[in-house]
Design a protein around this motif. Structure first.
Motif, short mmCIF file in Angstrom:
data_model
loop_
_atom_site.label_atom_id
_atom_site.label_comp_id
_atom_site.label_asym_id
_atom_site.label_seq_id
_atom_site.Cartn_x
_atom_site.Cartn_y
_atom_site.Cartn_z
N ALA A 37 5.71 4.28 -5.89
CA ALA A 37 5.14 2.68 -5.72
C ALA A 37 6.15 2.08 -4.65
O ALA A 37 5.27 1.31 -3.77
N GLN A 38 7.44 2.22 -4.48
CA GLN A 38 8.16 1.69 -3.54
C GLN A 38 7.96 2.32 -2.38
O GLN A 38 7.66 1.46 -1.21
N SER A 60 4.48 0.76 -1.01
CA SER A 60 4.43 -0.63 -0.60
C SER A 60 4.84 -0.97 0.67
O SER A 60 4.85 -1.89 1.47
N GLU A 61 5.40 0.30 1.29
CA GLU A 61 5.77 0.30 2.73
C GLU A 61 4.64 0.23 3.66
O GLU A 61 4.71 -0.11 4.88
N ILE A 117 -2.02 -0.52 -4.70
CA ILE A 117 -1.02 0.39 -5.37
C ILE A 117 -1.15 0.98 -6.75
O ILE A 117 -1.24 2.19 -7.06
N GLN A 118 -1.21 -0.07 -7.75
CA GLN A 118 -1.39 0.28 -8.91
C GLN A 118 -2.88 1.01 -9.35
O GLN A 118 -2.78 1.88 -10.03
N ARG A 169 7.17 7.39 -10.73
CA ARG A 169 6.19 6.53 -10.58
C ARG A 169 6.96 5.11 -9.78
O ARG A 169 6.07 4.88 -8.75
N GLY A 170 7.96 4.68 -10.08
CA GLY A 170 8.52 3.82 -9.44
C GLY A 170 8.76 3.97 -7.98
O GLY A 170 8.70 3.17 -7.20
N LYS A 173 0.09 -3.65 1.21
CA LYS A 173 0.51 -4.95 0.79
C LYS A 173 -0.33 -5.61 -0.51
O LYS A 173 0.33 -6.48 -1.35
N GLU A 174 -1.38 -4.77 -0.98
CA GLU A 174 -1.89 -5.48 -2.20
C GLU A 174 -1.37 -4.39 -3.38
O GLU A 174 -1.47 -3.29 -3.36
N GLU A 175 -0.71 -5.43 -4.33
CA GLU A 175 -0.15 -4.46 -5.44
C GLU A 175 -1.37 -3.85 -6.28
O GLU A 175 -1.15 -2.87 -6.69
N GLY A 176 -2.52 -4.77 -6.33
CA GLY A 176 -3.64 -4.05 -7.22
C GLY A 176 -3.94 -2.90 -6.56
O GLY A 176 -4.34 -1.81 -7.40
#
Length: 262
Positions: free
Chosen positions: A144-145, A148-149, A157-158, A140-141, A152-155
């Motif tokens: 996520a990486q 992220s490319e 992505i999660q 999962r990490g 830009k919103e972490e929320g």
């Protein structure tokens, strides 16, 4: 014999039925906080829409087909009429049901979506989802990486990672039907084509910082839902139910108490 529905659901609580419909790329658990809040008074059904979650995939998933699948599910569960709460795509499906089959909808809460056609605005999301698949991620990490490319919103992505699943061979993929969603993207962006208005009260909840419900949408909202009410949640974007869950749950609960229980 009632035809088998492609929809899977979870259920909690006891009382009059309320059906929760999630948004694009989501699943029934997205409105879990609301389900728990309403369960003290209602029987709450949290649905995975077709092509999402653990529900079956459809060859074609227009708004009409999604609404039809929900109606078939209601027949299967022997629900003659219910209240709906829908966020984003789920709100569009709820509106489609209210307009096309008003006898099945007692009332509805529509979270941050209007009965209009929207321009494409998920290009970066589709790019991120495709990159995860083509990248052959092993965790999962790592997914996520890669995402992220593009995002830009972490929320966001999660939120999307909630639908990432591990296959028996150790590879990862999306639980939702990514190709089907891409194929039907234009269809689900469309507004309802039913012109007969839904006369009973409907609550639209707008995120104050969101551009999904705009002043220029008011005329269309009132054409189709002449008894519509609008509440604005300040300091919230499109994910208002996750950003301020206590306030969102309170607004929904008060509306249903006034318009559904009495």
């Amino acid at each position: 014999m009632v035809a088998k529905s492609p929809i899977r659901h979870s259920i909690t609580g006891a009382g009059p039925p309320v059906v929760l419909l999630h948004g694009l790329f989501g699943s029934g658990g997205n409105l879990g906080a609301l389900a728990r809040s309403l369960a003290e008074t209602y029987t709450v059904f949290s649905l995975d829409l077709p092509n999402h979650g653990r529900s079956e995939w459809l060859e074609e998933a227009t708004l009409a087909r999604l609404a039809g699948a929900v109606l078939k599910w209601m027949d299967q569960e022997k629900l003659i009429s219910t209240a709906f709460v829908g966020h984003s795509l789920g709100g569009k499906v709820a509106m489609e049901i209210a307009l096309s089959s008003p006898q099945r909808c007692a009332t509805a809460v529509i979270a941050d979506i209007a009965p209009v056609s929207y321009s494409p605005h998920h290009d970066s999301v589709f790019a991120a989802l495709d990159a995860v698949v083509s990248g052959g991620v092993k965790s999962r990490g790592e997914a996520a990486q890669i995402m992220s490319e593009y995002l830009k919103e972490e929320g966001v992505i999660q939120f999307l990672l909630m639908s990432l699943q591990r296959a028996p061979d150790g590879s990862y993929g999306w639980r939702f039907n990514l190709q089907g969603i891409k194929d039907d993207y234009q269809a689900v962006r469309a507004g309802p084509d039913v012109e007969r208005p839904f006369e009973r009260p409907v609550l639209f909840i707008k995120g104050g910082d969101s551009d999904y419900i705009l002043p220029e949408h008011t005329e269309r909202v009132l054409q189709l839902f002449p008894a519509a009410q609008v509440k604005v949640m300040l300091d919230c974007g499109h994910w208002l139910h996750a950003q301020q869950p206590a306030l969102f749950n309170s607004i929904v609960g008060r509306f249903l108490e006034r318009q559904y229980l009495t």
